[in-house]
Design an enzyme around this catalytic site. Structure first.
Site, PDB file in Angstrom:
ATOM      1  N   HIS A  56       0.860  -1.185   0.000  1.00 28.60           N
ATOM      2  CA  HIS A  56       0.000   0.000   0.000  1.00 28.60           C
ATOM      3  C   HIS A  56       0.901   1.241   0.000  1.00 28.60           C
ATOM      4  O   HIS A  56       1.666   1.448   0.934  1.00 28.60           O
ATOM      5  CB  HIS A  56      -0.907   0.018   1.241  1.00 28.60           C
ATOM      6  N   LEU A  57       0.795   2.025  -1.073  1.00 30.47           N
ATOM      7  CA  LEU A  57       1.650   3.222  -1.187  1.00 30.47           C
ATOM      8  C   LEU A  57       0.905   4.504  -0.833  1.00 30.47           C
ATOM      9  O   LEU A  57       1.520   5.560  -0.719  1.00 30.47           O
ATOM     10  CB  LEU A  57       2.241   3.319  -2.597  1.00 30.47           C
ATOM     11  N   ASN A  59      -6.474   0.552  -3.113  1.00 30.53           N
ATOM     12  CA  ASN A  59      -7.354   1.264  -2.163  1.00 30.53           C
ATOM     13  C   ASN A  59      -6.811   2.633  -1.769  1.00 30.53           C
ATOM     14  O   ASN A  59      -6.620   2.947  -0.600  1.00 30.53           O
ATOM     15  CB  ASN A  59      -7.649   0.402  -0.923  1.00 30.53           C
ATOM     16  N   ASP A  82      -8.545  -5.226  -2.439  1.00 28.60           N
ATOM     17  CA  ASP A  82      -7.944  -5.468  -1.116  1.00 28.60           C
ATOM     18  C   ASP A  82      -8.298  -4.389  -0.090  1.00 28.60           C
ATOM     19  O   ASP A  82      -8.301  -3.193  -0.393  1.00 28.60           O
ATOM     20  CB  ASP A  82      -6.429  -5.556  -1.215  1.00 28.60           C
ATOM     21  N   HIS A 135      -9.187 -10.478  -1.325  1.00 29.21           N
ATOM     22  CA  HIS A 135      -9.110 -10.276   0.128  1.00 29.21           C
ATOM     23  C   HIS A 135     -10.252 -11.117   0.694  1.00 29.21           C
ATOM     24  O   HIS A 135     -11.418 -10.724   0.611  1.00 29.21           O
ATOM     25  CB  HIS A 135      -9.281  -8.786   0.425  1.00 29.21           C
ATOM     26  N   ASN A 160      -5.675  -6.594   9.393  1.00 23.64           N
ATOM     27  CA  ASN A 160      -6.744  -7.339   8.759  1.00 23.64           C
ATOM     28  C   ASN A 160      -6.193  -8.170   7.604  1.00 23.64           C
ATOM     29  O   ASN A 160      -5.657  -7.591   6.658  1.00 23.64           O
ATOM     30  CB  ASN A 160      -7.810  -6.376   8.235  1.00 23.64           C
ATOM     31  N   ASP A 197       2.007  -6.850   2.534  1.00 27.30           N
ATOM     32  CA  ASP A 197       0.833  -6.070   2.963  1.00 27.30           C
ATOM     33  C   ASP A 197       1.290  -4.824   3.730  1.00 27.30           C
ATOM     34  O   ASP A 197       0.661  -4.425   4.719  1.00 27.30           O
ATOM     35  CB  ASP A 197      -0.144  -6.901   3.797  1.00 27.30           C
ATOM     36  N   HIS A 206       0.203   3.812   8.128  1.00 30.65           N
ATOM     37  CA  HIS A 206      -0.903   4.623   8.647  1.00 30.65           C
ATOM     38  C   HIS A 206      -0.343   5.801   9.433  1.00 30.65           C
ATOM     39  O   HIS A 206       0.640   5.647  10.168  1.00 30.65           O
ATOM     40  CB  HIS A 206      -1.810   3.798   9.565  1.00 30.65           C
ATOM     41  N   PRO A 262      -6.571  -0.885  10.599  1.00 27.52           N
ATOM     42  CA  PRO A 262      -5.764  -2.108  10.568  1.00 27.52           C
ATOM     43  C   PRO A 262      -4.582  -1.960   9.608  1.00 27.52           C
ATOM     44  O   PRO A 262      -4.713  -1.324   8.567  1.00 27.52           O
ATOM     45  CB  PRO A 262      -6.750  -3.159  10.062  1.00 27.52           C
TER      46      PRO A 262
END
Ligand code: DOR
Length: 425
Positions: free
Chosen positions: A58-59, A90, A150, A177, A276, A303, A307, A321
């Site tokens: 996730h970038l 996402n 995802d 997912h 998650n 993954d 955050h 998560p």
């Protein structure tokens, strides 16, 4: 372009040899190489691996550049030994159009630290209601081949079937997912003894297993490629084993954290451990490790889920998560698997490159192949200091843990992105 001569390095665990990198490729491999114009790197004690490939990163760009950008995430990846990452969809806006995936792809090229391969959303806005423009994303400059919602499950079986059918036309793959949403409403952690004791709503293993079972049957029915994201339970391993034995075209990933940590971490109430799917039991961890060794699980994927502080340093129930992963994955793999270099190369580079269809990645260093490789010092041990990470976020579950292995250098098409353990740019 500078040439690099790496002396006495073990290529994927083999006896030490010399590697000459010139003009973007591995020019020569052999004992006693000389190259007067080359910068010499002492490879004694180091292991050269094909550059790692992360199928699940996730970038956060566009939309949450406070948590990560394509550039900061690319730097974290290079420091972790990666030469390619697949960027999850996402973001905000969601990567569900050719325009957004091209933007992410272009930002990756501009950063120039790893190859950033965008993943496209399966459904518009990840809302699970209608298929996104899969064909346009596949045809775009980003050449998307992996599609995933995802963070959300493609829960509607008819939509899932249509998506699987659609991507067959361009040998695409749907990365699911696996989370039956009705079974995980309000879930905060793994459903089991610890959740009962803590009084937190549980996320039952069957919510993952039921979707995997459904989707391997759908994939079999339509003859399409399915990939299962972040497998976390022993029961999922059994479903996958059964599907693979039947010849279903399914591949699966496990994260470093699901290979190492258990739901007992929730007893701390520290939201850094909220993820998650959630951390599971010791029995699950043992089954995941065995499945990875055996090949029922094909790859390790991080993954990597950065955050911002306000989304993590709050009450457990309100925390988002996800955990960082790129800068620590190789160390966790080394901790879990030991120096099984061929297995590490397979699970962290060759197999993910094959699944993603990334040309020039996942290829062992040999004369003529693109010089996408990383040098690991397996004897080094390092203590993880969150403030020293290149990610914009700090949510590593390994803070102040001492882990084996250090990435000494990473090369992307012959150019170093990391030297002496430091990012080059
Ligand atoms: O823990 C997670 N975080 N799991 C997901 O599926 C999504 C991810 C995120 O985007 O933060």
């Amino acid at each position: 372009m500078t040439a690099y001569l790496i002396k006495s390095v073990s290529v994927v665990g083999a006896a030490p040899t010399d590697l000459l990198i010139r003009d973007g490729v591995v020019a020569e491999v052999g004992a006693g190489l000389t190259a007067p114009d080359a910068t010499v790197i002492d490879g004694a004690g180091l292991v050269a691996l094909p550059g790692l490939v992360d199928l699940h990163t996730h970038l956060r760009e566009p939309g949450r550049e406070d948590a990560e950008t394509v550039e900061s995430g690319s730097r974290a990846a290079a420091l972790g030994g990666y030469t390619a990452v697949c960027a999850m969809a996402n973001t905000s806006p969601v990567a569900d159009t050719a325009g957004v995936v091209e933007q992410v792809w272009r930002l990756g090229r501009e950063a120039g630290l790893v190859d950033v391969q965008p993943i496209g959303a399966v459904t518009v806005g990840l809302a699970g209601g209608q298929l996104a423009e899969l064909g346009a994303m596949a045809d775009s400059a980003a050449r998307v081949r992996i599609f995933s919602d995802d963070g959300h499950c493609v829960a509607d079986p008819k939509l899932m079937r249509r998506a699987l059918e659609y991507v067959k036309a361009f040998d695409g793959v749907i990365a699911q997912h696996a989370e039956e949403p009705r079974l995980t409403e309000g879930a905060q952690m793994h459903e089991g003894e610890v959740s009962t004791r803590l009084g937190l709503t549980g996320w039952p293993a069957v919510a993952e297993e039921a979707i995997i079972a459904r989707d391997v049957l759908l994939a079999e029915h339509v003859g399409s490629r399915l990939h299962i994201c972040h497998v976390s339970t022993a029961g999922s391993v059994e479903v996958l084993r059964h599907a693979k034995a039947r010849g279903v075209k399914v591949t699966a990933e496990v994260t470093p954290h699901h290979l190492l940590l258990t739901d007992s971490k929730a007893e701390t109430y520290d939201p850094v451990y909220k993820v998650n799917p959630p951390l599971r039991t010791g029995t699950d961890v043992a089954a995941l490790r065995a499945a990875l060794a055996e090949g029922v699980i094909d790859i390790i994927a991080t993954d990597h889920a950065p955050h911002a502080v306000e989304d993590k340093e709050c009450e457990w129930a309100y925390a988002r998560p996800g955990m960082l992963g790129l800068e620590t994955a190789l160390s966790i793999a080394l901790d879990v698997l030991g120096p099984q270099w061929d297995l590490i190369a397979e699970r962290m580079s060759r197999a993910p490159a094959r699944i993603a269809g990334l040309e020039g990645h996942g290829v062992d260093p040999a004369p003529g192949v693109p010089a996408n490789l990383t040098l690991v010092d397996p004897a080094a041990r390092r203590t993880i200091e969150p403030a020293e990470l290149a990610s914009r976020s700090r949510n590593t579950p390994y803070a102040r843990m001492t882990l084996p292995g250090r990435i000494v250098a990473t090369f992307l098409r012959g150019e170093p992105t990391v030297l002496d353990g430091k990012a080059v740019k």
